[in-house]
Design a protein around this motif. Sequence first.
Motif, PDB file in Angstrom:
ATOM      1  N   SER A  92       1.053  -0.996   0.088  1.00  0.00           N
ATOM      2  CA  SER A  92       0.373  -0.031  -0.060  1.00  0.00           C
ATOM      3  C   SER A  92       0.470   1.356   0.108  1.00  0.00           C
ATOM      4  CB  SER A  92      -0.859  -0.145   0.614  1.00  0.00           C
ATOM      5  OG  SER A  92      -0.356   0.620   2.545  1.00  0.00           O
ATOM      6  N   LEU A  93      -0.023   2.555  -0.138  1.00  0.00           N
ATOM      7  CA  LEU A  93       1.043   3.600  -0.556  1.00  0.00           C
ATOM      8  C   LEU A  93       0.736   4.671   0.542  1.00  0.00           C
ATOM      9  CD1 LEU A  93       3.011   5.652  -1.886  1.00  0.00           C
ATOM     10  CD2 LEU A  93       0.886   6.550  -3.131  1.00  0.00           C
ATOM     11  N   ASN A  94       1.600   4.980   1.950  1.00  0.00           N
ATOM     12  CA  ASN A  94       1.117   5.583   2.932  1.00  0.00           C
ATOM     13  C   ASN A  94       1.301   7.186   2.504  1.00  0.00           C
ATOM     14  OD1 ASN A  94      -0.238   3.620   4.390  1.00  0.00           O
ATOM     15  ND2 ASN A  94       1.831   2.942   5.101  1.00  0.00           N
ATOM     16  N   LEU A  95       0.805   8.262   2.256  1.00  0.00           N
ATOM     17  CA  LEU A  95       0.458   9.144   2.429  1.00  0.00           C
ATOM     18  C   LEU A  95       0.002  10.147   3.974  1.00  0.00           C
ATOM     19  CD1 LEU A  95      -1.120  10.291  -1.138  1.00  0.00           C
ATOM     20  CD2 LEU A  95       1.001  10.082  -0.407  1.00  0.00           C
ATOM     21  N   ALA A  96       1.293  11.137   4.748  1.00  0.00           N
ATOM     22  CA  ALA A  96       1.053  11.736   5.112  1.00  0.00           C
ATOM     23  C   ALA A  96       1.306  12.979   4.918  1.00  0.00           C
ATOM     24  CB  ALA A  96       1.983  11.501   7.100  1.00  0.00           C
ATOM     25  N   LEU A  97       0.036  14.382   5.768  1.00  0.00           N
ATOM     26  CA  LEU A  97       0.401  15.406   5.489  1.00  0.00           C
ATOM     27  C   LEU A  97       0.272  16.294   7.304  1.00  0.00           C
ATOM     28  CD1 LEU A  97       1.166  17.959   3.279  1.00  0.00           C
ATOM     29  CD2 LEU A  97      -1.040  18.099   3.387  1.00  0.00           C
ATOM     30  N   GLY A  98       0.902  16.799   7.270  1.00  0.00           N
ATOM     31  CA  GLY A  98       0.640  17.888   9.319  1.00  0.00           C
ATOM     32  C   GLY A  98       1.454  18.903   9.290  1.00  0.00           C
ATOM     33  N   LEU A  99       1.288  19.527  10.603  1.00  0.00           N
ATOM     34  CA  LEU A  99       2.218  20.869  11.057  1.00  0.00           C
ATOM     35  C   LEU A  99       2.710  20.591  12.144  1.00  0.00           C
ATOM     36  CD1 LEU A  99      -0.803  23.457  10.477  1.00  0.00           C
ATOM     37  CD2 LEU A  99       0.974  22.934   9.272  1.00  0.00           C
ATOM     38  N   HIS A 100       4.297  20.839  12.816  1.00  0.00           N
ATOM     39  CA  HIS A 100       5.152  20.455  13.602  1.00  0.00           C
ATOM     40  C   HIS A 100       5.640  21.827  13.610  1.00  0.00           C
ATOM     41  CE1 HIS A 100       7.407  18.301  16.459  1.00  0.00           C
ATOM     42  NE2 HIS A 100       8.255  18.785  16.157  1.00  0.00           N
ATOM     43  N   GLY A 101       4.736  22.581  15.375  1.00  0.00           N
ATOM     44  CA  GLY A 101       6.131  23.186  15.295  1.00  0.00           C
ATOM     45  C   GLY A 101       4.916  23.988  16.965  1.00  0.00           C
ATOM     46  N   HIS A 102       6.006  25.160  17.468  1.00  0.00           N
ATOM     47  CA  HIS A 102       5.091  26.222  18.304  1.00  0.00           C
ATOM     48  C   HIS A 102       4.067  27.280  17.161  1.00  0.00           C
ATOM     49  CE1 HIS A 102       8.252  24.686  21.572  1.00  0.00           C
ATOM     50  NE2 HIS A 102       8.630  24.747  20.224  1.00  0.00           N
ATOM     51  N   PHE A 103       3.327  27.091  18.170  1.00  0.00           N
ATOM     52  CA  PHE A 103       1.802  27.879  18.087  1.00  0.00           C
ATOM     53  C   PHE A 103       2.228  29.162  17.411  1.00  0.00           C
ATOM     54  CE2 PHE A 103      -1.935  30.765  18.389  1.00  0.00           C
ATOM     55  CZ  PHE A 103      -2.990  29.714  17.962  1.00  0.00           C
TER      56      PHE A 103
ATOM     57  N   SER B  21       2.939  -5.555   3.905  1.00  0.00           N
ATOM     58  CA  SER B  21       2.086  -6.165   5.496  1.00  0.00           C
ATOM     59  C   SER B  21       2.199  -7.041   4.736  1.00  0.00           C
ATOM     60  CB  SER B  21       1.391  -5.232   6.210  1.00  0.00           C
ATOM     61  OG  SER B  21      -0.146  -5.457   5.108  1.00  0.00           O
ATOM     62  N   TRP B  22       2.843  -8.099   5.600  1.00  0.00           N
ATOM     63  CA  TRP B  22       2.314  -9.063   5.466  1.00  0.00           C
ATOM     64  C   TRP B  22       1.737 -10.332   6.876  1.00  0.00           C
ATOM     65  CZ3 TRP B  22       6.838 -12.761   2.630  1.00  0.00           C
ATOM     66  CH2 TRP B  22       5.886 -13.762   2.304  1.00  0.00           C
ATOM     67  N   GLU B  23       0.851 -10.985   7.148  1.00  0.00           N
ATOM     68  CA  GLU B  23      -0.175 -11.571   7.893  1.00  0.00           C
ATOM     69  C   GLU B  23       0.799 -13.286   8.002  1.00  0.00           C
ATOM     70  OE1 GLU B  23      -3.540 -11.063   7.699  1.00  0.00           O
ATOM     71  OE2 GLU B  23      -3.790  -8.779   8.302  1.00  0.00           O
ATOM     72  N   TRP B  24       2.054 -13.555   7.647  1.00  0.00           N
ATOM     73  CA  TRP B  24       2.179 -14.687   8.099  1.00  0.00           C
ATOM     74  C   TRP B  24       2.663 -15.414   9.195  1.00  0.00           C
ATOM     75  CZ3 TRP B  24       6.575 -15.865  10.045  1.00  0.00           C
ATOM     76  CH2 TRP B  24       8.425 -14.699  10.561  1.00  0.00           C
ATOM     77  N   LEU B  25       3.112 -14.457  10.530  1.00  0.00           N
ATOM     78  CA  LEU B  25       2.210 -14.806  11.714  1.00  0.00           C
ATOM     79  C   LEU B  25       0.838 -15.207  12.231  1.00  0.00           C
ATOM     80  CD1 LEU B  25       5.236 -12.667  13.796  1.00  0.00           C
ATOM     81  CD2 LEU B  25       5.436 -15.270  12.410  1.00  0.00           C
ATOM     82  N   ASP B  26       0.339 -14.943  11.331  1.00  0.00           N
ATOM     83  CA  ASP B  26      -1.103 -14.949  12.084  1.00  0.00           C
ATOM     84  C   ASP B  26      -1.885 -16.157  11.037  1.00  0.00           C
ATOM     85  OD1 ASP B  26      -0.863 -12.877  13.589  1.00  0.00           O
ATOM     86  OD2 ASP B  26      -1.369 -11.252  12.204  1.00  0.00           O
ATOM     87  N   ALA B  27      -1.427 -16.862  10.582  1.00  0.00           N
ATOM     88  CA  ALA B  27      -1.518 -17.524   9.466  1.00  0.00           C
ATOM     89  C   ALA B  27      -2.348 -18.729  10.294  1.00  0.00           C
ATOM     90  CB  ALA B  27      -0.624 -19.087   8.752  1.00  0.00           C
TER      91      ALA B  27
ATOM     92  N   ALA C  21       4.887  13.901   4.141  1.00  0.00           N
ATOM     93  CA  ALA C  21       5.606  11.623   3.983  1.00  0.00           C
ATOM     94  C   ALA C  21       4.876  10.985   2.930  1.00  0.00           C
ATOM     95  CB  ALA C  21       6.080  11.403   5.631  1.00  0.00           C
ATOM     96  N   ALA C  22       5.457  10.446   1.952  1.00  0.00           N
ATOM     97  CA  ALA C  22       5.128   9.942   1.107  1.00  0.00           C
ATOM     98  C   ALA C  22       5.985   8.756   0.906  1.00  0.00           C
ATOM     99  CB  ALA C  22       4.529  10.283   0.279  1.00  0.00           C
TER     100      ALA C  22
END
Length: 163
Positions: free
Chosen positions: A6-17, A35-41, A29-30
Amino acid sequence: HLPRLSLNLALGLHGHFGQLGQAGALREAAGPALSWEWLDAGRIQARAAAARAGQEAALNAFEQTVLTALQDSEIALRQWAAAGRAWAQANEARAAAAQAWAHARARVDAGLEPPHSALDAAAAHQQAQRAALTAQAEALQAFGQAQLALGAWQPEVRRLALR
């Protein structure tokens, strides 16, 4: 149970007010995610088995419903046939009683029998007519039950199916 990309995209603000309006406060971020559920078989197999069991339960419920409907239809058809035979026998008995009454009247008119014998035959004829009408009503009721059991009378369903 294959890997999922899957493709994850994130957009946000970071800093003091006070710094949120500046260009350095914007963060993005992009990137791909694997993900692979091989342990959840075991959990996956249990979920699949539960789904199959649910399908089998639904199929069994459907089959039971169909069998019950067939049984109801068969019973209704047998009752309708029996009511038709009873109606035919009642009509034969009514016809025989009418002939007996006519014969008794003729014998009374000829002076061969007392008048009360014609009255007895008339009463038997009336009783046979009531029995024939009762048998006819029961046959019509059995016909209606057979129609309902076969689903022949469902005007709402027909209107919806035609749309």
